[in-house]
Enzyme design. Sequence first.
Site, PDB file in Angstrom:
ATOM      1  N   HIS A 154      48.336  28.107  38.000  1.00 14.89           N
ATOM      2  CA  HIS A 154      46.886  28.279  38.147  1.00 14.89           C
ATOM      3  C   HIS A 154      46.154  28.149  36.809  1.00 14.89           C
ATOM      4  O   HIS A 154      44.938  28.015  36.790  1.00 14.89           O
ATOM      5  CB  HIS A 154      46.589  29.649  38.766  1.00 14.89           C
ATOM      6  CG  HIS A 154      46.982  29.723  40.216  1.00 14.89           C
ATOM      7  ND1 HIS A 154      46.066  29.647  41.243  1.00 14.89           N
ATOM      8  CD2 HIS A 154      48.199  29.816  40.814  1.00 14.89           C
ATOM      9  CE1 HIS A 154      46.702  29.714  42.406  1.00 14.89           C
ATOM     10  NE2 HIS A 154      48.000  29.823  42.175  1.00 14.89           N
ATOM     11  N   ASP A 362      39.994  27.142  30.782  1.00 20.79           N
ATOM     12  CA  ASP A 362      40.202  27.692  32.130  1.00 20.79           C
ATOM     13  C   ASP A 362      40.964  26.669  32.956  1.00 20.79           C
ATOM     14  O   ASP A 362      40.664  25.483  32.887  1.00 20.79           O
ATOM     15  CB  ASP A 362      38.836  27.953  32.793  1.00 20.79           C
ATOM     16  CG  ASP A 362      38.822  29.228  33.620  1.00 20.79           C
ATOM     17  OD1 ASP A 362      39.874  29.563  34.183  1.00 20.79           O
ATOM     18  OD2 ASP A 362      37.752  29.882  33.697  1.00 20.79           O
TER      19      ASP A 362
HETATM   20  C1  GDG Z   1      42.886  31.999  37.708  1.00 24.42           C
HETATM   21  C2  GDG Z   1      42.661  30.913  36.645  1.00 24.42           C
HETATM   22  C3  GDG Z   1      41.769  29.410  38.447  1.00 24.42           C
HETATM   23  C4  GDG Z   1      34.967  37.816  39.909  1.00 24.42           C
HETATM   24  N1  GDG Z   1      34.165  38.887  39.811  1.00 24.42           N
HETATM   25  C5  GDG Z   1      33.964  39.334  41.069  1.00 24.42           C
HETATM   26  C6  GDG Z   1      34.663  38.508  41.951  1.00 24.42           C
HETATM   27  N2  GDG Z   1      35.278  37.593  41.219  1.00 24.42           N
HETATM   28  C7  GDG Z   1      36.085  36.503  41.785  1.00 24.42           C
HETATM   29  C8  GDG Z   1      35.332  35.195  41.713  1.00 24.42           C
HETATM   30  C9  GDG Z   1      36.465  34.179  41.785  1.00 24.42           C
HETATM   31  C10 GDG Z   1      37.620  34.933  41.134  1.00 24.42           C
HETATM   32  O1  GDG Z   1      37.269  36.310  41.059  1.00 24.42           O
HETATM   33  C11 GDG Z   1      37.862  34.460  39.705  1.00 24.42           C
HETATM   34  O2  GDG Z   1      38.431  33.198  39.756  1.00 24.42           O
HETATM   35  P1  GDG Z   1      38.385  32.213  38.504  1.00 24.42           P
HETATM   36  O3  GDG Z   1      38.914  30.907  38.962  1.00 24.42           O
HETATM   37  O4  GDG Z   1      36.983  32.103  38.023  1.00 24.42           O
HETATM   38  O5  GDG Z   1      39.253  32.874  37.354  1.00 24.42           O
HETATM   39  P2  GDG Z   1      40.689  33.677  37.195  1.00 24.42           P
HETATM   40  O6  GDG Z   1      40.629  35.019  37.763  1.00 24.42           O
HETATM   41  O7  GDG Z   1      40.983  33.619  35.737  1.00 24.42           O
HETATM   42  O8  GDG Z   1      41.738  32.781  38.023  1.00 24.42           O
HETATM   43  C12 GDG Z   1      41.503  30.002  37.063  1.00 24.42           C
HETATM   44  C13 GDG Z   1      42.154  30.484  39.443  1.00 24.42           C
HETATM   45  O9  GDG Z   1      43.230  31.297  38.944  1.00 24.42           O
HETATM   46  C14 GDG Z   1      42.580  29.886  40.785  1.00 24.42           C
HETATM   47  O10 GDG Z   1      43.599  28.946  40.637  1.00 24.42           O
HETATM   48  O11 GDG Z   1      40.588  28.785  38.893  1.00 24.42           O
HETATM   49  O12 GDG Z   1      41.334  28.967  36.127  1.00 24.42           O
HETATM   50  O13 GDG Z   1      42.410  31.490  35.369  1.00 24.42           O
HETATM   51  O14 GDG Z   1      36.804  33.896  43.111  1.00 24.42           O
HETATM   52  O15 GDG Z   1      34.423  35.129  42.776  1.00 24.42           O
HETATM   53  N3  GDG Z   1      34.671  38.675  43.290  1.00 24.42           N
HETATM   54  C15 GDG Z   1      33.946  39.723  43.786  1.00 24.42           C
HETATM   55  N4  GDG Z   1      33.253  40.565  42.974  1.00 24.42           N
HETATM   56  C16 GDG Z   1      33.225  40.416  41.625  1.00 24.42           C
HETATM   57  O16 GDG Z   1      32.588  41.202  40.911  1.00 24.42           O
HETATM   58  N5  GDG Z   1      33.909  39.919  45.121  1.00 24.42           N
END
Ligand code: GDG
Length: 469
Positions: A154, A362
């Site tokens: 990821h 990222d």
């Molecule tokens: C890893 C990789 C890759 C965040 N704050 C809240 C909340 N979130 C949710 C977001 C999103 C998720 O968390 C974060 O996903 P990201 O992709 O932005 O980042 P990572 O956590 O670092 O994820 C990344 C991912 O895996 C998938 O393969 O894209 O690059 O680092 O869904 O919405 N959700 C809620 N409240 C919050 O305050 N409900």
Amino acid sequence: MSRLVVVSNRVPSAKDSAGGLAVALGAALAERGGLWFGWSGETSGEREADRVHIRTEGNVDYALVDLTQRDLDEYYSGFANRALWPLFHYRLDLTDFSRKDLAGYFRVNRFFARALAKLIQPDDIVWVHDYHLIPLASELRQLGVRNRMGFFLHIPWPPPDVLFALPPHEELVRSLASYDLVGFQTAYDVENFAACVVREGMGRRVGDQIYDTYGRVFRMGAFPIGIETAAFAKLASESGKDDLVRRLETSLESRKLIVGVDRLDYSKGIGQRIEAFSRFIETNPDQKGQVVFLQVTPKSRSEVPEYADMQREVAELAGRVNGALGDVDWTPIRYINRTIGRGALAGIYRMADVGLITPLRDGMNLVAKEYVASQNADDPGVLVLSRFAGAARELDGALLVNPYDIDDVANVIGRAITMPREERVARWRGMYARLHRYDINRWLETFLDTLNKVEPAPSVDTGALAAAG
Ligand code: GDG
């Protein structure tokens, strides 16, 4: 259809507000029947047999495994999150490698493999997720497991000169060669991985995205992860009644809203983003009192020291900027350190004129995709996106920025906030169409179809695959 076995460090529990990945994998498991295996999130005593808990819901089994405190320190907080995570995000300065943690990482993967091997049936297809579990297939193969196995990373895969700074880099590459399919987020990651394999003479290319490494042939490929696009759009369009969304709207009066949403993590560039917003206000004094930057940042990995440090630094920075620029009737930055519900989040994205998503590095960044999916088609907001997020390879209607260049980001915020509606609509439309087509279900099907078609290696030379240590 073969039964599906999903392995991830954490198995989402019923009480988690399920994200897209958990929903999609859960649906695939329910459809085919299967098993989800991973850490329970709990620590318990030394006896391995007491640490595996299995529960069944419908035709899906959940096998949850406790770790000891030492496992947790060395495998999770240690090698995975203080060596692999920073290094794979190009942060050699934060990479803290120790042989003790490395041994713990392999020990836990071996323990997982022993527990999982007992549950795997001959026709199962196994899909392992993320950097915590790189050696799992190699450990399973050594126990005689011959099933088709796929791995999806990821996070980014770094270029050779970054990877080679990690002493056990060769063991990691060797371990990945035990899978039949290794998936990355973008073509850049595939390129980096292939360059690592070839540069050190660990293997050679034998076909299109097929490599022979340590005598084992495996396939690699880019599988950019998606979101539940239609579901997110619906959630956003129905969010108007949500109490939090209404309170936010009332409190803004008619000010413009810029939003950032990230786990509290140094890879996300939150500090640089606050600096850029501050620079934007300093260079555009007419914007004082006209715009609010809302940064939603749930805490994460607080047990790892680098995260605790950054928690303090970001809070201080936001406070300093508010102190310097704010007024009695205007707080420029609203900084929230807790998780908010998914419905409210979708509503906030929709309300925001600008999504400011500027990670320093990222794998993909799902927030960028969620922001686009949540917009009102007639009056969409503008996505300002770091060129170093995997999502930048797909979201061609975004304004791409270099997150290290504070002046660049500040200028682009100005451009985004004043962009005419026609341009906003044109930029948004193509991005939404793409997200709709390549959603999370499409990602899942593509990965599993590819894995199903890969010729599994006929036999395994366990001697050559034995991980050092
Ligand atoms: C890893 C990789 C890759 C965040 N704050 C809240 C909340 N979130 C949710 C977001 C999103 C998720 O968390 C974060 O996903 P990201 O992709 O932005 O980042 P990572 O956590 O670092 O994820 C990344 C991912 O895996 C998938 O393969 O894209 O690059 O680092 O869904 O919405 N959700 C809620 N409240 C919050 O305050 N409900």
